[in-house]
Enzyme design. Structure first.
Site, short mmCIF file in Angstrom:
data_model
loop_
_atom_site.label_atom_id
_atom_site.label_comp_id
_atom_site.label_asym_id
_atom_site.label_seq_id
_atom_site.Cartn_x
_atom_site.Cartn_y
_atom_site.Cartn_z
N GLN A 1 1.84 -1.71 -7.37
CA GLN A 1 1.82 -0.70 -6.30
C GLN A 1 3.17 -0.61 -5.60
OE1 GLN A 1 -1.12 0.89 -4.11
NE2 GLN A 1 -1.13 1.38 -6.25
N ALA B 1 -7.85 0.76 1.41
CA ALA B 1 -9.07 0.47 0.65
C ALA B 1 -9.27 -1.03 0.46
CB ALA B 1 -9.05 1.19 -0.69
N THR C 1 -4.99 2.07 -8.36
CA THR C 1 -4.48 1.04 -7.47
C THR C 1 -4.90 -0.37 -7.86
OG1 THR C 1 -6.39 1.64 -6.17
CG2 THR C 1 -4.28 2.50 -5.46
N GLY D 1 -2.57 -3.45 4.40
CA GLY D 1 -2.36 -2.52 3.29
C GLY D 1 -0.93 -2.56 2.77
N GLU E 1 1.31 2.24 0.15
CA GLU E 1 2.31 3.27 0.40
C GLU E 1 3.63 2.68 0.90
OE1 GLU E 1 0.08 6.89 2.17
OE2 GLU E 1 -1.32 5.23 2.23
#
Lengths: 728, 325
Positions: free
Chosen positions: A629, A503, A461, A692, A695
């Site tokens: 990402q 994270a 990542t 984040g 995803e």
């Protein structure tokens, strides 16, 4: 004046090591005396291992041990902790699914272990496993959730009252993470202390799971996972191969390595559940929602695993509606364990609801972007909380402009280029964007560099670089002066695992806090240390700025200061709390996908020809890895829409348990992808404002492809993958 | 992988003398090594033939003779192949990946084993791998499987793209064994599965392909290979078509048509060729002729789309070929 690296393009600090092969992954460790294990898997779908003949294997050259249910090795059930599977490997003769581990052969070389494993035969008593989701009725509901408008008796009543209704049922088979690095474990015992090298999304969690399985104190297990070749969820739990490897290494008194073959990965490591979903929409003729119902039946292995809940992260938080009901049921099957896979529930869930929205747009004749704007939510439709920060409307508008959405053919199957039908589709992306607790250690060193450490993981990542960027920003130093450390359970406890796209959002605040404390500690040392030129000063009169400590006209870089003081380093550790999950705000990241496809009029070949996505993720820490990402997520969505699928057979065998049959996109399937993000720091999530995004790109992208295919062909494919035979 | 003996013969004579029924010839190794790792193939002896002098491409009176050890890439990029037999170059370029094409030999390509998932998984029966054990594909996941030339014992698809192009061109193969040399049509090399799907080709034990001959066929310069598949690279065909057409003005005089992804061996479609001859070069002619491709198809549960896809692939190939003029 140094320029903050936050949000800029920073090359991966670990890039040179990786491209030159100097970054050691789990299977790259070769301790003295290393021996090798190879697994044996069950070839029936359900039953009992009656007997196993290991005599040939034991007599084979170099073989040190053959472990089976009949000659086992003690492993303790850790399911109550964070274990994925509810049984304990090799502790009984029950076969719960095809491909379950029933043996481990250890030999002095990999080849000998593998050859000997092939000599083991097993006799089974078998019964018919339950494997087909399609043939199963509704699953067990953990309890539906709903909000109904005053006076409305049920969701069905609300839907029945709507002038326009849409019912969409979609389905997909199992999908697999198939990270590039196969799961591998190297276990080394020294006295009663275990060092375990393995890929991991959270080395500290991993260490406690392994310790629990072995019945030893957590402090006796150190997990080192500095480099991890992809996780996507599959490296959150410790799987049986790691537990067996650790236990066998202890029993044999030798370092042991177990590497799964690609084929073994498909059943010994969790997969994304097969799932069937039905979305029902009720709307006014102008497209405004009256009711939304989202039901799902997802595969839930009898051996347990990750419960796939596709509605709670999508329909429950996406669109304004006075009536909403979600019911996420689970169907028990005799299949290998499941686990979260990138956008675990959100990716399938978004395919269902965003396909249904496209159908509603078609039915009402309203542009799909306009339809979404008409149903724009400023609060969670089910939970009722306001969003911490939401600019999804801008994502739609900016994305439409960048993509050229106004040129979309309004009628399906109305535009061609030679033999190719052209279509455009769009869909919304949404994924939780909160922040969890974390910890970090920051250390000024007398070589002029600064260690920035956190017990998190980099699964590809960019976490290595994130630590360096966050530290450099907080300390006003160049990124190159930072020495990041992660992927080691021995780092300060409380590190954020690389899960839930959290994270970076979780760790940056911890690094900032630790940097502030390290500066305080450095100043305190400077005034207290008798050899320091700042000795005796009031700490309030001493300042730190861009690596220099100064007071009045005295100024010294931290390196020289540490050397003057005779101190090798000054450090601080800080723990930070996550956001309050029950607090007043809902934290979500958002995006809008726009996709163009070309479909051959004769043979149905589908080519994704353009993709534009615009995201609202708060502050971006590193533009380069963030883009990577997001692009990766979009490619995953293209794969999910067109390729990735593993049907299971009646005997429990996966039909595509290798990478020749389980198709993922190759370069030729992927166009240039235009990724853009808005610049709206989230004031509620943290000081830096980062939510984040790991995803997010994967959520909604498959629906955008499917909606574009419909626009191109007039054919709505609801059972994934959308393959050309369905378009003939 | 099981233990095996390994040798590296220096001449064709030595190679065929050394070879016995348990021997596998190793050229590029891109199929053999995979299958040995999976224990689908367990030869007792492996003869590395890469030192044999079978690496030339030569224009002869008969046509173009290609040594069996020439790599796929080197054939695909060869000037004469590209000029005189574009269908061959295109079939090769649509195969495998760049890395594999650099490794894999022409002879090996023609003898590559099927991609049937049951054949490649030793935990399940397979008549091809273990004669008489049964065929799970007939009633199993058979979307990729064959609809032509199948039997109750085997429905595995022949995987080679190159072979489809070569069969369309009536290519021959030169064979060498202990008993001497012979040249046969590539079409005759491949056997139908019948009750003996483990017998895939008409080779004597230890017989070696030494060359492939592309016969002289001037109008093969007007040829094309179209491959339809789930992903756009590094994937086997759902349907493919090798087509060459000789035209006089707007009329088709003669055609060569073969399809891949459909049969248990590369499938020449004489009925389609006959239906094209003498017809005007129009989409309507292509549609009418390609309907003849459906003669004798036997679809399975998951590949019922294949006959229609084959028909459409043929039409597409004929149309695309027309545009290359």
């Amino acid at each position: 004046m140094s320029v903050s690296p936050i949000g800029r393009e920073t090359a991966r600090v670990d890039g040179p090591l990786k491209v030159t092969g100097r970054a050691p992954y789990a299977a790259d460790y070769h301790p003295d005396g290393l021996v090798y294990g190879h697994l044996i898997l069950a070839t029936v779908g359900r039953g009992t291992v009656r007997e196993m003949d290991v005599s040939l294997a034991e007599a084979a050259p170099g073989v040190l041990a053959v472990y089976t249910p009949f000659r086992s090795i003690r492993i303790i059930n850790d399911f109550a902790g964070r274990g994925a599977e509810n049984y304990t490997v090799l502790q009984d003769t029950t076969v719960r699914f095809r491909g379950q581990i029933i043996g481990l052969v250890v030999a002095d070389t990999l080849e000998r272990a593998r050859d000997a494993a092939a000599l083991v035969t097993a006799e089974y008593t078998s019964t018919t496993p339950r494997t087909s989701l399609a043939d199963s009725g509704p699953g067990t509901s953990p309890g539906a959730e709903q909000v109904l408008a005053p006076g409305v008796g049920s969701i069905d009543e609300a839907l029945a009252s709507a002038p326009v209704t849409i019912t969409t049922t979609v389905s997909q088979h199992a999908q697999h993470h198939v990270a590039m690095e196969p799961h591998a474990t190297t276990a080394v015992w020294q006295d009663d202390q275990l060092t375990l090298y393995c890929g991991s999304q959270g080395p500290q969690r991993h260490a406690s799971a392994i310790a629990a399985s072995l019945g030893v104190e957590p402090a006796k297990v150190r997990v080192i996972a500095r480099y991890t070749g992809g996780g996507f969820g599959s490296r959150v739990p410790a799987w049986n191969e790691a537990k067996l490897c650790a236990a066998a290494a202890r029993a044999l008194g030798r370092p042991l390595k177990v590497v799964l073959t690609r084929e073994q990965l498909f059943t010994t490591v969790g997969h994304r559940s097969a799932v069937r979903q039905t979305v029902r929409l009720g709307a006014e003729s102008d497209g405004r929602l009256i009711a939304l119902s989202h039901e799902s039946d997802a595969e839930m292995p009898a051996v347990a695993g990750w419960p796939l809940m596709p509605a709670e992260g999508t329909s429950a938080v996406l669109y304004r509606t006075p009536n909403i009901r979600i019911d996420q049921r689970l169907v028990t099957l005799d299949t290998p364990s499941t686990w979260a896979m990138r956008g675990p529930g959100e990716a399938p869930g978004a395919f269902a609801v965003e396909t249904a929205f496209d159908e509603l747009a078609t039915r009402t004749g309203i542009d799909p972007v306009e339809l979404r704007l008409r149903n724009y939510a400023v609060r969670e439709p089910l939970g009722g909380r306001r969003f911490s920060s939401k600019y999804l409307d801008q994502c739609y508008r900016v994305g439409a402009m960048r993509f050229g959405w106004d040129r979309r053919p309004r009628r399906p199957r109305s535009r061609t280029d030679g033999d190719w039908l052209i279509g455009m589709g769009m869909a919304t992306a949404i994924y939780q964007g909160g922040r969890g607790s974390s910890s970090a250690r920051v250390q000024f060193r007398d070589d002029g560099r600064v260690t920035v450490a956190s017990g998190t993981s980099d699964i590809g990542t960019g976490a290595w670089t994130m630590l360096a960027v966050a530290g450099a920003d907080a300390l006003g130093l160049p990124v190159a002066a930072m020495v990041p450390e992660l992927g080691d359970s021995a780092l300060p406890p409380g590190g954020s695992a690389a899960v839930g796209s959290g994270a970076t959002a979780s760790t940056v605040p911890a690094v900032q806090a630790a940097c502030r404390s390290a500066v305080t500690a450095l100043i305190r040392a400077a005034v207290e240390n008798p050899r320091s030129p700042f000795h005796g000063l009031d700490p309030a009169d001493v300042r730190y700025r861009q690596g220099r400590v100064s007071s009045g006209r005295r100024s010294m870089g931290f390196r020289d200061l540490l050397r003057a003081m005779g101190v090798p380093d000054v450090q601080a550790v800080e723990n930070t709390e996550g956001i309050d999950r029950d607090g007043p705000y809902a934290f979500q990241s958002f995006g809008a996908h726009f996709c163009e496809v070309r479909v051959h009029r004769l043979t149905g070949d589908i080519r994704v020809s353009r993709f534009t996505s615009v995201f609202d993720v708060g502050t971006v820490i590193n533009a380069r890895t963030a883009r990577s990402q997001l692009i990766g997520g979009i490619i995953w969505g293209i794969g999910g829409a067109l390729l990735e699928s593993d049907p299971i057979e009646p005997d429990g065998r996966y039909a595509a348990a290798n990478m020749a049959d389980y198709l993922v996109p190759v370069n030729a399937d992927v166009p240039a992808i235009d990724v853009h993000w808005l610049d709206h720091p989230d004031p509620q999530v943290s000081e830096v404002g980062a939510r984040g995004l790991g995803e997010l790109g994967n959520v909604g992208s498959a629906a955008a492809v499917g909606n574009a295919v419909f626009n191109a062909t007039g054919i709505r494919v609801r059972d994934l993958p959308i393959t050309l035979d369905k378009l003939l | 992988m099981r233990e095996f003996q390994f040798a590296r013969p220096g001449s064709v004579a030595e190679a065929v003398r050394e070879a016995d029924p348990g021997t596998a010839f190793l050229a590029g190794g891109t199929t053999l090594v995979d299958l040995m790792k999976l224990e689908v193939m367990t030869p007792g002896r492996v003869l590395d033939i890469n030192r044999l002098p079978l690496r030339a491409i030569e224009a002869t009176g008969e046509g173009l003779e290609i040594g069996s050890l020439v790599r796929m890439r080197d054939v695909a990029t060869h000037t004469l192949v590209r000029r005189d037999y574009p269908v061959v170059a295109q079939a090769l370029e649509a195969s495998a990946s760049g890395q594999l094409r650099t490794m894999a030999s022409i002879g090996g390509n023609l003898l590559q084993r099927t991609r049937c998932g049951y054949f490649r998984d030793v935990s399940v029966p397979c008549n091809k791998r273990r004669p008489g054990s049964g065929c799970p594909a007939v009633g199993g996941e058979n979307r990729m499987h064959a609809v032509l030339g199948t039997s109750d014992s085997c429905v595995a698809t022949h995987p080679s793209d190159l072979a489809v192009a070569l069969v369309a061109l009536d290519a021959t193969v030169r064979l060498r064994s202990r008993t001497g040399e012979r040249t046969i049509s590539l079409r005759d090399l491949y056997l139908l599965p019948g009750d003996t799907p483990h017998r895939e080709h008409d080779l004597q034990p230890g017989e070696l392909i030494t060359a492939v001959v592309l016969p002289r066929l001037p109008w093969a310069s007007h040829s094309i290979y179209v491959k339809v598949r789930d992903r756009q690279s590094y994937e086997f065909a759902l349907a493919s078509a090798a087509v060459a057409v000789r035209r006089e003005r707007d009329t088709i005089v003669e055609a060569r048509v073969a399809v891949g992804g459909m049969g248990t061996r590369p499938w020449r479609l004489a009925a389609v060729e006959a239906a094209l001859a003498g017809r005007p070069a129009t989409e309507a002619s292509y549609e009418a002729a390609s309907a003849r491709a459906l003669d004798g198809v036997r679809p399975l549960r998951h590949n019922a789309f294949k006959p229609e896809l084959m028909r459409r692939t043929l039409v597409r190939a004929l149309l695309e070929l027309e545009r290359t003029r």
